[in-house]
Scaffold this motif. Sequence first.
Motif, short mmCIF file in Angstrom:
data_model
loop_
_atom_site.label_atom_id
_atom_site.label_comp_id
_atom_site.label_asym_id
_atom_site.label_seq_id
_atom_site.Cartn_x
_atom_site.Cartn_y
_atom_site.Cartn_z
N VAL A 186 0.23 -8.00 0.11
CA VAL A 186 -0.89 -7.90 1.04
C VAL A 186 -1.20 -9.27 1.61
O VAL A 186 -0.82 -10.31 1.04
CB VAL A 186 -2.15 -7.31 0.35
CG1 VAL A 186 -1.90 -5.88 -0.09
CG2 VAL A 186 -2.57 -8.17 -0.83
N ASP A 187 -1.89 -9.29 2.72
CA ASP A 187 -2.22 -10.55 3.37
C ASP A 187 -3.29 -11.32 2.61
O ASP A 187 -3.25 -12.55 2.53
CB ASP A 187 -2.71 -10.31 4.80
CG ASP A 187 -1.67 -9.57 5.64
OD1 ASP A 187 -0.47 -9.66 5.32
OD2 ASP A 187 -2.07 -8.89 6.61
N ARG A 196 -6.33 4.07 2.56
CA ARG A 196 -5.81 3.32 3.71
C ARG A 196 -6.84 2.31 4.24
O ARG A 196 -6.48 1.24 4.73
CB ARG A 196 -5.36 4.26 4.82
CG ARG A 196 -6.44 5.12 5.42
CD ARG A 196 -5.92 5.99 6.55
NE ARG A 196 -6.96 6.89 7.04
CZ ARG A 196 -7.21 8.10 6.55
NH1 ARG A 196 -6.48 8.57 5.54
NH2 ARG A 196 -8.18 8.85 7.04
N LEU A 249 -6.72 -0.66 1.86
CA LEU A 249 -5.50 -1.43 2.07
C LEU A 249 -5.56 -2.20 3.39
O LEU A 249 -5.08 -3.34 3.48
CB LEU A 249 -4.29 -0.49 2.06
CG LEU A 249 -3.95 0.14 0.71
CD1 LEU A 249 -2.84 1.18 0.87
CD2 LEU A 249 -3.55 -0.92 -0.31
N LEU A 276 -1.76 -5.41 5.52
CA LEU A 276 -0.42 -5.03 5.08
C LEU A 276 0.68 -5.73 5.87
O LEU A 276 1.86 -5.37 5.78
CB LEU A 276 -0.25 -3.50 5.21
CG LEU A 276 -1.11 -2.66 4.26
CD1 LEU A 276 -0.98 -1.17 4.60
CD2 LEU A 276 -0.72 -2.91 2.81
N ALA A 301 3.67 -6.98 3.90
CA ALA A 301 4.57 -5.96 3.35
C ALA A 301 5.73 -5.67 4.29
O ALA A 301 6.75 -5.11 3.88
CB ALA A 301 3.79 -4.67 3.07
N LEU A 354 6.74 -0.68 6.39
CA LEU A 354 6.07 0.11 5.35
C LEU A 354 6.86 1.35 4.94
O LEU A 354 6.48 2.03 3.98
CB LEU A 354 4.68 0.52 5.84
CG LEU A 354 3.71 -0.61 6.16
CD1 LEU A 354 2.39 -0.04 6.66
CD2 LEU A 354 3.49 -1.49 4.93
N LYS A 391 7.92 1.08 1.32
CA LYS A 391 6.98 0.43 0.40
C LYS A 391 6.24 1.46 -0.46
O LYS A 391 6.16 2.64 -0.11
CB LYS A 391 5.96 -0.41 1.17
CG LYS A 391 6.58 -1.55 1.95
CD LYS A 391 7.37 -2.50 1.04
CE LYS A 391 7.92 -3.71 1.79
NZ LYS A 391 8.97 -3.34 2.76
N VAL A 446 2.83 1.86 -3.56
CA VAL A 446 1.71 1.26 -4.25
C VAL A 446 1.79 1.69 -5.71
O VAL A 446 2.23 2.80 -6.03
CB VAL A 446 0.34 1.65 -3.66
CG1 VAL A 446 0.22 1.17 -2.23
CG2 VAL A 446 0.09 3.16 -3.73
N MET A 473 4.13 4.72 -0.03
CA MET A 473 3.15 4.22 0.93
C MET A 473 2.74 5.31 1.94
O MET A 473 1.58 5.35 2.37
CB MET A 473 3.71 3.00 1.66
CG MET A 473 2.74 2.37 2.64
SD MET A 473 1.24 1.71 1.86
CE MET A 473 1.89 0.22 1.09
N VAL A 479 0.63 -3.38 -3.92
CA VAL A 479 1.62 -3.01 -2.91
C VAL A 479 2.96 -3.60 -3.33
O VAL A 479 3.06 -4.81 -3.60
CB VAL A 479 1.19 -3.51 -1.52
CG1 VAL A 479 2.27 -3.19 -0.48
CG2 VAL A 479 -0.14 -2.89 -1.13
#
Length: 422
Positions: free
Chosen positions: A123-124, A182, A185, A190, A193, A196, A199, A201, A217, A264
């Motif tokens: 994640v950012d 969502r 998240l 995201l 990531a 997606l 990806k 979780v 995801m 994630v």
Amino acid sequence: MTQKTSRRTFLKKSLAAGAAATVAAGSQAGTPDPLITDVQPWASGLGDGVDATPYGLPIEFEGDVVRRNVEWLTADTISSINFTPIHALDGTITPQGCAFERHHSGAIELSKQDYRLMINGLVDRPLVFSYADLERFPRENHVYFCECAANTGMEWAGAQLNGAQFTHGMIHNMEYTGVPLRTILAEAGLGAAGDLADKWVYVEGADASSNGRSIPMEKALDDVLVAFKANGEALRKEHGYPVRLVVPGWEGNMWVKWLRRVEVMDGPVESREETSKYTDTLEDGTSRKWTWAMDAKSVVTSPSPQAPITHGKGPLVITGLAWSGRGAITRVDVSKDGGKSWETARLAKPGEKMALTRFYLDTDWDGADMFLQSRAMDETGYVQPTKAQLRAVRGLNSIYHNNCIQTWWVRPSGEAENVEVS
């Protein structure tokens, strides 16, 4: 020529007979019924005040409508399950106090003040939310069923447990309030990531078992809910207070309680609960995994072994529940002869996605043996299978995801028994 008595005519005659019919066993026909003619104790004085039970409780006459455990099912009740009394309920919404519970290390006490939810991994901005933080996000309300993957599992090799509560009671249906996963998240971001499409979780709880599960995801961003209310009130301790995950239509083991972390990841973790457990072992010994969605299923809840017919011949309401993890129930058929013939039941209301549907078949019982079955169909066109059809694909080694047609043998006495007609 014998005149056929309609259900409406029968009921009119029954009402006209009045009290005499209800007390026929204890007094002569035509004798006034004291429950009608005499002033009763409950009408001779005052009842409880409004503050007698600050949190309302069921009346004592319904004291047997409770969850029940099967003692020999697990080694200890700390890691065990109890069952919803579906035979005694109607409608579709399960009261929290009756909703089945499954624990892997016991139900823990975690206050709102001590609650934290971590979002980390790809994640950012890794974030930690308090309970108060979650309440500030836009929330949604949805009615969903939660079914343990092991529901009906004991019936795989034959008729075992004598009661709908025990064969199909690892299920409940409640209105959940919470924040879409969502949304949470998106708050963390995201971007890190990348694509997606591949990806996942990984979610885990705050209890000792953690019960970690991997979720694709695609599902995480679809309808998964971070829930903190059920049926309008706070979650009960046994249902994950103060916060749990709701994964609509998918097996209950993924509905992680006391949710503490969402990570994630690039792929699934392959945890204990998705490898050695909650997978389907086939005839040749291999196991298939990622069978998350609960296929269409139904059961007659009354008459059933715990809900026998007590009124004798005449008008009879056959009722039960149907559900599907892949969409809405569109039709339920009922058989009174073990699957030789079928009648289409009446749905109490149109089926809703990933929620229980109540069905009724209003019929007349002549006092003969019945072999009651129900067969559900969902909006995908899927038809609930027989045990024989399931075994032809999966053999006899499975435990989980048994959605077979169930049979109750109703005898002339009105008593019912779990039998196999496959």
